[in-house]
Design a protein around this motif. Structure first.
Motif, PDB file in Angstrom:
ATOM      1  N   TRP A   1       0.831  -1.206   0.000  1.00  0.00           N
ATOM      2  CA  TRP A   1       0.000   0.000   0.000  1.00  0.00           C
ATOM      3  C   TRP A   1       0.867   1.259   0.000  1.00  0.00           C
ATOM      4  CZ3 TRP A   1      -0.399   3.442   4.264  1.00  0.00           C
ATOM      5  CH2 TRP A   1      -1.366   4.439   4.110  1.00  0.00           C
ATOM      6  N   MET A   2       1.902   1.282   0.838  1.00  0.00           N
ATOM      7  CA  MET A   2       2.800   2.438   0.902  1.00  0.00           C
ATOM      8  C   MET A   2       3.504   2.661  -0.438  1.00  0.00           C
ATOM      9  SD  MET A   2       4.715   2.504   4.585  1.00  0.00           S
ATOM     10  CE  MET A   2       3.809   2.732   6.113  1.00  0.00           C
ATOM     11  N   GLU A   3       3.940   1.568  -1.040  1.00  0.00           N
ATOM     12  CA  GLU A   3       4.663   1.671  -2.312  1.00  0.00           C
ATOM     13  C   GLU A   3       3.758   2.227  -3.416  1.00  0.00           C
ATOM     14  OE1 GLU A   3       5.970  -2.313  -2.763  1.00  0.00           O
ATOM     15  OE2 GLU A   3       7.386  -2.202  -1.088  1.00  0.00           O
ATOM     16  N   LYS A   4       2.463   1.860  -3.383  1.00  0.00           N
ATOM     17  CA  LYS A   4       1.546   2.293  -4.430  1.00  0.00           C
ATOM     18  C   LYS A   4       0.991   3.690  -4.182  1.00  0.00           C
ATOM     19  CE  LYS A   4      -0.003  -2.174  -6.191  1.00  0.00           C
ATOM     20  NZ  LYS A   4      -1.176  -3.035  -6.493  1.00  0.00           N
ATOM     21  N   LYS A   5       0.663   3.992  -2.910  1.00  0.00           N
ATOM     22  CA  LYS A   5      -0.012   5.254  -2.588  1.00  0.00           C
ATOM     23  C   LYS A   5       0.956   6.397  -2.329  1.00  0.00           C
ATOM     24  CE  LYS A   5      -4.156   3.500  -2.765  1.00  0.00           C
ATOM     25  NZ  LYS A   5      -5.132   3.899  -3.797  1.00  0.00           N
ATOM     26  N   GLY A   6       2.107   6.101  -1.726  1.00  0.00           N
ATOM     27  CA  GLY A   6       3.141   7.113  -1.553  1.00  0.00           C
ATOM     28  C   GLY A   6       2.857   8.192  -0.529  1.00  0.00           C
ATOM     29  N   PHE A   7       3.062   9.448  -0.934  1.00  0.00           N
ATOM     30  CA  PHE A   7       3.156  10.576  -0.017  1.00  0.00           C
ATOM     31  C   PHE A   7       1.859  10.922   0.722  1.00  0.00           C
ATOM     32  CE2 PHE A   7       2.477  15.108   0.638  1.00  0.00           C
ATOM     33  CZ  PHE A   7       3.522  15.434   1.484  1.00  0.00           C
ATOM     34  N   SER A   8       0.763  11.116   0.006  1.00  0.00           N
ATOM     35  CA  SER A   8      -0.439  11.751   0.580  1.00  0.00           C
ATOM     36  C   SER A   8      -1.000  11.050   1.815  1.00  0.00           C
ATOM     37  CB  SER A   8      -1.525  11.890  -0.482  1.00  0.00           C
ATOM     38  OG  SER A   8      -1.087  12.741  -1.510  1.00  0.00           O
ATOM     39  N   PRO A   9      -1.306   9.737   1.763  1.00  0.00           N
ATOM     40  CA  PRO A   9      -1.860   9.091   2.955  1.00  0.00           C
ATOM     41  C   PRO A   9      -0.870   9.027   4.116  1.00  0.00           C
ATOM     42  CG  PRO A   9      -1.432   7.473   1.240  1.00  0.00           C
ATOM     43  CD  PRO A   9      -1.247   8.810   0.615  1.00  0.00           C
ATOM     44  N   LEU A  10       0.430   8.902   3.822  1.00  0.00           N
ATOM     45  CA  LEU A  10       1.430   8.917   4.880  1.00  0.00           C
ATOM     46  C   LEU A  10       1.465  10.276   5.567  1.00  0.00           C
ATOM     47  CD1 LEU A  10       4.426   7.018   3.247  1.00  0.00           C
ATOM     48  CD2 LEU A  10       3.055   6.270   5.191  1.00  0.00           C
ATOM     49  N   PHE A  11       1.401  11.336   4.777  1.00  0.00           N
ATOM     50  CA  PHE A  11       1.353  12.685   5.330  1.00  0.00           C
ATOM     51  C   PHE A  11       0.149  12.842   6.257  1.00  0.00           C
ATOM     52  CE2 PHE A  11      -0.725  16.844   4.815  1.00  0.00           C
ATOM     53  CZ  PHE A  11       0.191  17.637   5.489  1.00  0.00           C
ATOM     54  N   LEU A  12      -1.024  12.374   5.801  1.00  0.00           N
ATOM     55  CA  LEU A  12      -2.238  12.473   6.621  1.00  0.00           C
ATOM     56  C   LEU A  12      -2.084  11.726   7.943  1.00  0.00           C
ATOM     57  CD1 LEU A  12      -5.296  12.099   4.213  1.00  0.00           C
ATOM     58  CD2 LEU A  12      -4.782  14.012   5.738  1.00  0.00           C
ATOM     59  N   LEU A  13      -1.573  10.501   7.883  1.00  0.00           N
ATOM     60  CA  LEU A  13      -1.387   9.704   9.098  1.00  0.00           C
ATOM     61  C   LEU A  13      -0.480  10.412  10.100  1.00  0.00           C
ATOM     62  CD1 LEU A  13      -0.944   6.007   7.880  1.00  0.00           C
ATOM     63  CD2 LEU A  13      -2.748   6.882   9.359  1.00  0.00           C
ATOM     64  N   LEU A  14       0.611  10.988   9.607  1.00  0.00           N
ATOM     65  CA  LEU A  14       1.612  11.575  10.489  1.00  0.00           C
ATOM     66  C   LEU A  14       1.206  12.945  11.017  1.00  0.00           C
ATOM     67  CD1 LEU A  14       4.759  10.459   8.475  1.00  0.00           C
ATOM     68  CD2 LEU A  14       4.041   9.594  10.709  1.00  0.00           C
ATOM     69  N   CYS A  15       0.110  13.492  10.507  1.00  0.00           N
ATOM     70  CA  CYS A  15      -0.403  14.771  11.016  1.00  0.00           C
ATOM     71  C   CYS A  15      -1.069  14.619  12.385  1.00  0.00           C
ATOM     72  CB  CYS A  15      -1.425  15.364  10.045  1.00  0.00           C
ATOM     73  SG  CYS A  15      -0.690  16.180   8.616  1.00  0.00           S
ATOM     74  N   PHE A  16      -1.451  13.397  12.743  1.00  0.00           N
ATOM     75  CA  PHE A  16      -2.215  13.179  13.972  1.00  0.00           C
ATOM     76  C   PHE A  16      -1.314  12.648  15.082  1.00  0.00           C
ATOM     77  CE2 PHE A  16      -5.215  12.782  10.442  1.00  0.00           C
ATOM     78  CZ  PHE A  16      -6.128  13.765  10.806  1.00  0.00           C
ATOM     79  N   PRO A  17      -1.433  13.237  16.301  1.00  0.00           N
ATOM     80  CA  PRO A  17      -0.507  12.887  17.392  1.00  0.00           C
ATOM     81  C   PRO A  17      -0.646  11.469  17.921  1.00  0.00           C
ATOM     82  CG  PRO A  17      -2.225  14.395  18.174  1.00  0.00           C
ATOM     83  CD  PRO A  17      -2.364  14.314  16.686  1.00  0.00           C
ATOM     84  N   PHE A  18      -1.759  10.790  17.621  1.00  0.00           N
ATOM     85  CA  PHE A  18      -1.961   9.458  18.183  1.00  0.00           C
ATOM     86  C   PHE A  18      -1.711   8.343  17.167  1.00  0.00           C
ATOM     87  CE2 PHE A  18      -4.577  12.420  20.626  1.00  0.00           C
ATOM     88  CZ  PHE A  18      -4.035  12.208  21.880  1.00  0.00           C
ATOM     89  N   THR A  19      -1.227   8.704  15.993  1.00  0.00           N
ATOM     90  CA  THR A  19      -0.835   7.681  15.020  1.00  0.00           C
ATOM     91  C   THR A  19       0.396   6.931  15.536  1.00  0.00           C
ATOM     92  OG1 THR A  19      -1.669   8.943  13.133  1.00  0.00           O
ATOM     93  CG2 THR A  19       0.040   7.309  12.679  1.00  0.00           C
ATOM     94  N   PRO A  20       0.407   5.593  15.471  1.00  0.00           N
ATOM     95  CA  PRO A  20       1.604   4.839  15.897  1.00  0.00           C
ATOM     96  C   PRO A  20       2.734   5.013  14.891  1.00  0.00           C
ATOM     97  CG  PRO A  20      -0.041   3.350  14.970  1.00  0.00           C
ATOM     98  CD  PRO A  20      -0.677   4.717  15.019  1.00  0.00           C
ATOM     99  N   SER A  21       3.409   6.170  14.978  1.00  0.00           N
ATOM    100  CA  SER A  21       4.407   6.519  13.960  1.00  0.00           C
ATOM    101  C   SER A  21       5.591   5.552  13.954  1.00  0.00           C
ATOM    102  CB  SER A  21       4.904   7.951  14.170  1.00  0.00           C
ATOM    103  OG  SER A  21       5.458   8.125  15.458  1.00  0.00           O
TER     104      SER A  21
END
Length: 202
Positions: free
Chosen positions: A100-120
């Motif tokens: 999924w990361m390889e196909k979707k790339g930047f945008s969804p990862l950026f969204l996930l990392l915007c939130f303080p409770f994401t298991p980064s």
């Protein structure tokens, strides 16, 4: 007894003592949190902005947290083929996330990392195991952490006022709850996308 500690004098003394350790300490704590995710990143952000001021505290925390995440990514990318990580590479859910990361790339990862409770920490490890571009992931981390750390910095700045003014504490609590709620919705949405993608490939 605990509330008695949060007097203006005690908080000022605490933040001054923390500041005396210098900016490297303020950078080091959020950087270490990337390796030890049980450490309280939100606490580090609040202490930094109250010790060094909103802007400098924010920048120190953002730099440390981003640097730690990228270092974890590099280490996993370097060691990902070692025997210790083979069980992760073979894990069904991890493989889905990697694809999924390889196909979707930047945008969804950026969204996930915007939130303080994401298991980064988990995001860093899976990204390191995947074939996502180093520059693409670094950009997502730097920009996503920028948003997340600034939001928490803004809420946590002037910690004494949060304790002594109930309305500000209520608003801060409400904002944090909304961040958690929206973050979980985004995670759930992305998980559905991963499942749908996997079903389409069958």
């Amino acid at each position: 007894m605990l509330l008695e500690f949060f007097t203006e004098e005690n908080l000022i003394r605490l933040f001054k003592e923390f500041r005396s350790f210098g900016p490297l300490f303020a950078i080091g704590l959020p950087m270490i949190e990337a390796f030890l995710p049980f450490l309280p990143l939100i606490v580090f952000i609040v202490v930094n902005v109250n010790s060094f001021g909103l802007w400098l505290g924010f920048l120190l925390t953002w730099f440390g947290s981003s640097l730690g995440s990228i270092l974890v990514f590099f280490i996993i990318r370097r060691l990902g083929q070692q025997r210790f990580f083979h069980f992760l590479n073979r894990h069904k859910t991890v493989k889905k996330l990697m694809t999924w990361m390889e196909k979707k790339g930047f945008s969804p990862l950026f969204l996930l990392l915007c939130f303080p409770f994401t298991p980064s920490a988990a995001v860093n490890v899976v990204a390191g195991l995947s074939k996502i571009s180093i520059w693409q992931y670094s950009l997502a981390v730097i920009s996503g952490k920028f948003v997340m750390v600034f939001i928490v910095s803004f809420i946590g700045y002037d910690f004494h006022a949060l304790i002594t003014q109930p309305i500000r504490l209520f608003i801060a609590g409400l904002v944090i709850f909304l961040l958690w709620f929206v973050g979980k919705k985004v995670e759930k949405r992305l998980n559905i996308s991963i499942i749908d993608q996997n079903d389409d490939s069958i």
